[in-house]
Enzyme design. Sequence first.
Site, PDB file in Angstrom:
ATOM      1  N   ASP A 315      21.742  -1.362  19.900  1.00 46.53           N
ATOM      2  CA  ASP A 315      22.019  -0.974  21.083  1.00 46.53           C
ATOM      3  C   ASP A 315      21.267  -1.826  22.037  1.00 46.53           C
ATOM      4  OD1 ASP A 315      20.726   0.640  19.597  1.00 46.53           O
ATOM      5  OD2 ASP A 315      21.017   2.374  20.920  1.00 46.53           O
ATOM      6  N   GLU A 512       8.331  -2.753  15.907  1.00 43.06           N
ATOM      7  CA  GLU A 512       9.710  -2.294  15.488  1.00 43.06           C
ATOM      8  C   GLU A 512      10.625  -3.879  15.615  1.00 43.06           C
ATOM      9  OE1 GLU A 512      13.276   0.218  18.085  1.00 43.06           O
ATOM     10  OE2 GLU A 512      11.667  -1.059  19.047  1.00 43.06           O
TER      11      GLU A 512
END
Length: 587
Positions: A315, A512
Site C-alpha cells: 500500500d 524499511e
Amino acid sequence: MLFALIILLLMASQDASSHECRKEIFCLGNLLHEVQMAAIYPDSKTFVDMKLKYPPHVTLKHFDDFLNQTKKTISRSKLEKFVSEHFEDVGSEFETWYPPDWHGNPAIFNKIIDPKMKLFAKRLHSMWKYLGRKIKEDVHVNPDLYSMVYVPNAVIVPGGRFREFYYWDSYWIIRGLLNSEMFNTVKGMLANFLYMVEQYGLVPNGGRVYYTGRSQPPMLIPMIYDYVQATGDLDFVGEHLSTMEEEYAFWLTNRTVKIKKDRATYSLFRFNDETKGPRPESYREDHNAAHLMGRQEEKEAYYAEMKAAAESGRDFSSRWFIFNASNQGDLFDTKVRYIVPVDLNALMHMNARMISGFCSDLGYKNKAAYYKRKARDLLNAIQKVLWHEDLGIWLDWDLLNGKRRNYFYPSNLAPLWTGSFPHNDDEKLATQVLQYLEANKVDAYPGGIPSSFEVSGEQWDFPNIWPPLQDMIITGLNNLESGKAREYARNHAFRWVYTMYRGYMDTRAMYEKYDATVSGAPGGGGEYTNQIGFGWTNGIALDMLNKYGDQLLPPPENFPSMKERPFLSLRCKFITIIVTLITFLNC
C-alpha cells in the site's frame, strides 16, 4: 475425513467482514472522526494506538458532555485537552522484555569470512533485543481500553511507527531469528498467529483491533515450514494442523475468483476487504479522498480498495492502478480487488503443497491427497492464466478488462520463489526469465532492483527498493537448477547486501525500504516517512549473510554510496536521529 474438511470450509465461509471491528473510538464513531479530522497528530495511526484511561462508555459519555458544552463547535486546543485527559501515550500496552533465547555467538558468524561483514552480522543480531515486545497482561484483562490485540507470547516488531507485530513482515523476521538460533522466540510468535486464527478465523493484517477485518499475504504455513526445517519439531505441526487448515480455508472460501480463458474456467486468488468505512489508522487520508466522491457507495468502494491494498502488503503502488486498462493513474484508480496477483497465487500454491507435505509426514493420506490436488489445480491455473510464453514471465491479470498487465514488478518472478512452476526444464525457464530481466534493464541501478519503473509518488513504486521483493528474486532464481540463474542470484545478493551494509555504515540504521538510485539511501514516498529498525530488513540481511557469507567481501571503495551526495547523507542522518528519538519515546 471429508466431513472434517467440509466443516473447515464452512467455518471459513464467513468473510472477514463478520469480524469487522465495531469498537467505538478505535474503529468507528464520532470521537474517532473528530480527533482524526482535527489532525492533532501528524500520523493518523498515533491516536488509534493510544490507551483509554477510562472505559469506553465513560469516555463516550464525557465526549457527549464535551460536545454539549462546546455547542458542537470544537476548537483544536480543547479537543487536544480532551484527548490528553482521556488517553495515555502510545506504547503503554508493553512491558520490558528481553529475548531469553538470545545468545551472542550463533553459528552464522562462523560462515562469514570477512571481518567487516561479520561485525555487520553481529550488529544485526543484536537488534533483536531492541525490537522485542511483550504485551501486558492488562491488555488481556481489560481489552476495551486498548486497540492492541492480546497474544500470549512475546513478539518481534518491525520498528518505528509499527509498534505491534505484522503478518507478512514476520516471515522475514522469523527467517532472521532462525539464523540467530532464537527458536523459542520463533515458536512463540507462531503460536500467537495460530491463536489469532482461532480467535478471528484469519491472521489479521497486524496486532490491532482495527486490522481484524483483513489479512496480509498468507505466510503462516511457510513460517511453520521454515521453523520445522530448522528444528525438526513435527510435534508442533501435529498440534496445530487443523488451525493451519482453517487459515487456508479462509483464503479458499473468501478470496477466490473464477476466470474463463480458452474455453476453460480457472479458480484463482485475489486480495479483498468488505468492511465498512475508512481505515482507522489512516482515517483522515481516506475520508478526505472519499469526500470528493458523490454517492456513499462510491466512498465505500474506495475504502474497500484502500483496505484491500493494505491486505496485499503493498500500500500503495501503480501495480494496483487501473486507468484506461493501464497501470497509470493515482490512488483513485486503485482497483486491487479486480487484479489477480501472481505472488498471492504462488503463495497459495506453496501453502497447499506444504500442508500436503505435513499431512503426509503425519500419516494423514487422504488429507495429503486433497491438498496435493489443490496445489496441482492451482499450479495449472497459474500456468494457463498468468504465465506468458511470448514474454517468458508471469503477469498479474486484469479482471475488469480481461487482459494481462504487462508491466514490470518483482512479484512477476514470485513463482520461482515459491517453487510454483513446472520442473521439467529449469534451463529453458532460466533463459526466459533472465532475458525478461535483461530486456527490462533491472540491473541499471546501484542500489538494487526497483519495485517498479513507474514514478507515481507511492512508496511501492520507483525508485524504492523493498527487501521482501529482493528476496523473491534472489531466492527464486537460486531455486532453479541452472548455473546462470544461480550466478545472477549470487551477484544480485552481493549488491543487495552491499546496499544494506552501506546504508548502515553511513547512518547506523537499517531501513524499511531503500532508494535504487543511490546505494544505501533510504526510500521515500507514500503516507508516512521511511521507518528504521527494521524487522524484515534485518532478517533478510542475516539470511543473505548466512547463504553467501563464505563468499562476500566488503564492497569496493568506489562502490556508489550516499557519500557521492553529501546533502542526502546529511539528511538521512538527521532523519535517523529524529526517528530514533521518536521510537525511543514511544517504546
